[in-house]
Design a protein around this motif. Sequence first.
Motif, PDB file in Angstrom:
ATOM      1  N   SER A   1      10.020 -17.470 -20.059  1.00 40.76           N
ATOM      2  CA  SER A   1       9.730 -18.494 -19.785  1.00 40.76           C
ATOM      3  C   SER A   1       8.694 -18.587 -18.322  1.00 40.76           C
ATOM      4  O   SER A   1       8.495 -19.722 -18.040  1.00 40.76           O
ATOM      5  N   GLN A   2       8.174 -17.547 -18.003  1.00 39.12           N
ATOM      6  CA  GLN A   2       7.047 -17.416 -17.160  1.00 39.12           C
ATOM      7  C   GLN A   2       6.259 -16.304 -17.241  1.00 39.12           C
ATOM      8  O   GLN A   2       6.604 -15.443 -17.565  1.00 39.12           O
ATOM      9  N   ILE A   3       5.016 -16.601 -16.950  1.00 37.94           N
ATOM     10  CA  ILE A   3       3.861 -15.683 -17.343  1.00 37.94           C
ATOM     11  C   ILE A   3       3.382 -15.218 -15.906  1.00 37.94           C
ATOM     12  O   ILE A   3       2.919 -16.241 -15.161  1.00 37.94           O
ATOM     13  N   VAL A   4       3.192 -14.267 -15.598  1.00 37.86           N
ATOM     14  CA  VAL A   4       2.687 -13.460 -14.360  1.00 37.86           C
ATOM     15  C   VAL A   4       1.349 -12.856 -14.664  1.00 37.86           C
ATOM     16  O   VAL A   4       1.358 -11.729 -15.494  1.00 37.86           O
ATOM     17  N   ALA A   5       0.286 -13.447 -14.180  1.00 31.90           N
ATOM     18  CA  ALA A   5      -0.943 -12.618 -14.343  1.00 31.90           C
ATOM     19  C   ALA A   5      -0.909 -11.225 -13.587  1.00 31.90           C
ATOM     20  O   ALA A   5      -0.464 -11.192 -12.364  1.00 31.90           O
ATOM     21  N   ARG A   6      -1.477 -10.234 -14.117  1.00 32.64           N
ATOM     22  CA  ARG A   6      -1.270  -8.855 -13.733  1.00 32.64           C
ATOM     23  C   ARG A   6      -2.018  -8.758 -12.254  1.00 32.64           C
ATOM     24  O   ARG A   6      -1.402  -8.013 -11.193  1.00 32.64           O
ATOM     25  N   GLU A   7      -2.979  -9.447 -11.858  1.00 35.88           N
ATOM     26  CA  GLU A   7      -3.837  -9.315 -10.721  1.00 35.88           C
ATOM     27  C   GLU A   7      -2.771  -9.878  -9.543  1.00 35.88           C
ATOM     28  O   GLU A   7      -3.167  -9.546  -8.331  1.00 35.88           O
ATOM     29  N   GLU A   8      -1.942 -10.658  -9.844  1.00 38.00           N
ATOM     30  CA  GLU A   8      -1.106 -11.190  -8.967  1.00 38.00           C
ATOM     31  C   GLU A   8       0.103 -10.380  -8.292  1.00 38.00           C
ATOM     32  O   GLU A   8       0.604 -10.312  -7.245  1.00 38.00           O
ATOM     33  N   ILE A   9       0.327  -9.025  -9.129  1.00 39.35           N
ATOM     34  CA  ILE A   9       1.232  -8.114  -8.620  1.00 39.35           C
ATOM     35  C   ILE A   9       0.762  -6.822  -8.716  1.00 39.35           C
ATOM     36  O   ILE A   9       1.445  -5.754  -8.521  1.00 39.35           O
ATOM     37  N   ASN A  10      -0.568  -6.523  -8.932  1.00 41.37           N
ATOM     38  CA  ASN A  10      -0.898  -5.124  -9.100  1.00 41.37           C
ATOM     39  C   ASN A  10      -1.479  -4.555  -8.183  1.00 41.37           C
ATOM     40  O   ASN A  10      -1.858  -3.404  -7.948  1.00 41.37           O
ATOM     41  N   GLU A  11      -1.642  -5.444  -7.167  1.00 42.28           N
ATOM     42  CA  GLU A  11      -2.569  -4.876  -5.743  1.00 42.28           C
ATOM     43  C   GLU A  11      -1.414  -4.414  -4.840  1.00 42.28           C
ATOM     44  O   GLU A  11      -0.300  -4.880  -4.563  1.00 42.28           O
ATOM     45  N   THR A  12      -1.582  -3.206  -4.213  1.00 41.95           N
ATOM     46  CA  THR A  12      -0.737  -2.879  -3.121  1.00 41.95           C
ATOM     47  C   THR A  12      -0.705  -3.342  -1.921  1.00 41.95           C
ATOM     48  O   THR A  12      -1.577  -4.185  -1.628  1.00 41.95           O
ATOM     49  N   THR A  13       0.418  -3.505  -1.237  1.00 41.30           N
ATOM     50  CA  THR A  13       0.561  -4.126   0.122  1.00 41.30           C
ATOM     51  C   THR A  13       0.998  -3.385   0.868  1.00 41.30           C
ATOM     52  O   THR A  13       1.655  -2.446   1.054  1.00 41.30           O
ATOM     53  N   LYS A  14       0.678  -3.586   2.386  1.00 39.36           N
ATOM     54  CA  LYS A  14       1.424  -2.692   3.651  1.00 39.36           C
ATOM     55  C   LYS A  14       2.287  -3.036   3.729  1.00 39.36           C
ATOM     56  O   LYS A  14       3.400  -2.262   4.739  1.00 39.36           O
ATOM     57  N   ARG A  15       3.215  -4.463   3.500  1.00 40.94           N
ATOM     58  CA  ARG A  15       4.166  -4.658   3.554  1.00 40.94           C
ATOM     59  C   ARG A  15       5.341  -3.963   2.662  1.00 40.94           C
ATOM     60  O   ARG A  15       5.319  -4.211   1.603  1.00 40.94           O
ATOM     61  N   PRO A  16       6.510  -3.110   3.251  1.00 44.16           N
ATOM     62  CA  PRO A  16       7.244  -2.446   2.250  1.00 44.16           C
ATOM     63  C   PRO A  16       8.323  -3.361   1.643  1.00 44.16           C
ATOM     64  O   PRO A  16       8.747  -2.917   0.673  1.00 44.16           O
ATOM     65  N   LEU A  17       8.393  -4.444   2.038  1.00 45.97           N
ATOM     66  CA  LEU A  17       9.335  -5.632   1.519  1.00 45.97           C
ATOM     67  C   LEU A  17       8.808  -7.220   1.571  1.00 45.97           C
ATOM     68  O   LEU A  17       8.032  -7.343   2.796  1.00 45.97           O
ATOM     69  N   GLU A  18       8.809  -7.769   0.485  1.00 41.23           N
ATOM     70  CA  GLU A  18       8.402  -8.973   0.477  1.00 41.23           C
ATOM     71  C   GLU A  18       9.531  -9.895   0.073  1.00 41.23           C
ATOM     72  O   GLU A  18      10.815  -9.623   0.180  1.00 41.23           O
ATOM     73  N   GLY A  19       9.414 -11.311  -0.425  1.00 46.34           N
ATOM     74  CA  GLY A  19      10.348 -11.889  -0.614  1.00 46.34           C
ATOM     75  C   GLY A  19      11.117 -11.487  -1.851  1.00 46.34           C
ATOM     76  O   GLY A  19      10.793 -10.915  -2.931  1.00 46.34           O
ATOM     77  N   GLU A  20      12.533 -11.534  -1.796  1.00 41.69           N
ATOM     78  CA  GLU A  20      13.426 -11.263  -2.898  1.00 41.69           C
ATOM     79  C   GLU A  20      13.476 -12.180  -4.076  1.00 41.69           C
ATOM     80  O   GLU A  20      13.901 -13.267  -4.085  1.00 41.69           O
ATOM     81  N   THR A  21      12.640 -11.611  -5.111  1.00 44.28           N
ATOM     82  CA  THR A  21      12.165 -12.477  -6.295  1.00 44.28           C
ATOM     83  C   THR A  21      13.092 -12.364  -7.508  1.00 44.28           C
ATOM     84  O   THR A  21      13.521 -12.836  -8.317  1.00 44.28           O
ATOM     85  N   TRP A  22      12.955 -10.854  -7.873  1.00 45.53           N
ATOM     86  CA  TRP A  22      13.478 -10.372  -9.175  1.00 45.53           C
ATOM     87  C   TRP A  22      14.910  -9.859  -9.204  1.00 45.53           C
ATOM     88  O   TRP A  22      15.397  -9.195  -8.371  1.00 45.53           O
TER      89      TRP A  22
END
Length: 327
Positions: free
Chosen positions: A193-214
Amino acid sequence: MFKALVVEKDDDGKTRASVQELSEDRLPAGEVTVAVEYSTVNYKDGLCIGPGGGLVRNYPHVPGIDFAGTVEASDDDRYKPGDKVVLTGWRVGEAHWGGYAQKARVKADWLVPLPDGLDARQAMAVGTAGFTAMLAVMALEDHGIKDGPVLVTGAAGGVGSVATAILANLGYEVAGVTGRPETADYLRSLGASQIVAREEINETTKRPLEGETWAGCVDAVGGAMLARVLGQMKYGASVAAVGLAGGAALPATVIPFLLRGVNLLGIDSVMQPYDNRVRAWARIAKDLPMDKLEAMIRPATLADLPQLGADILKGQVKGRVVVDLNG
């Protein structure tokens, strides 16, 4: 005599795959001889058809880590001629001759009866990839899937396609990650029901926690993407890790595990115990919509395998390849 895809290695270490006629006395030792009807193509198969990837011990070699067919002869009381069987894993097609042949001889312990509701062709549309997907879904269920969308990374691949179809059929909202925009309609047809582009989620981040999504995740990518996903999981949610297309390293911290109680569940299909194999195949027959499975299938023959092996290593194979050994 029977036809098989045989991989040979020359003195310079280069491999070459070709379809050859073999006699039955070339088959390895084993209690059960199977007339193979269908096989499939996995990433490991691509390695074994081509450079070997350190998986193949001896040449000449017959690859094919999966097969389904009919028992021709058996020295084990559990199987008799005419029985329909399926095999995945146990290093068949790697250390032991595999399913890219019209006949195979294996240990009885490696076989599973083909479950009611599946024929040999459908079983190989499932194959190791679909079997692994079902193991991942079962592991998420065993740990409790939270409310909300379930993420599937590498969604257009073999594991991802089956996981998407199963999860959607079970009533979960599925978000499919893909780096190929042209596969969006295919993933929606499987139930995403939702398509997520790889580039939206493939990069590392310095924040160990982000919003609770999945609410859960079946991850076939690993690497930086898995690290990012861990920081986006809901409290107490689980990630079933099934692959490492994005690399074996995990550039993450323990913070998601300690502060959100996230579970990272490793999924192995190769050495899976017999009882859980039977459980998984029964669930596949029950919970994988056959019309969705049919939509994933790309037919092939033995002669197509060298090119398909190269293609899958480049990430250019969508869905499930079904190899007709008599085609």
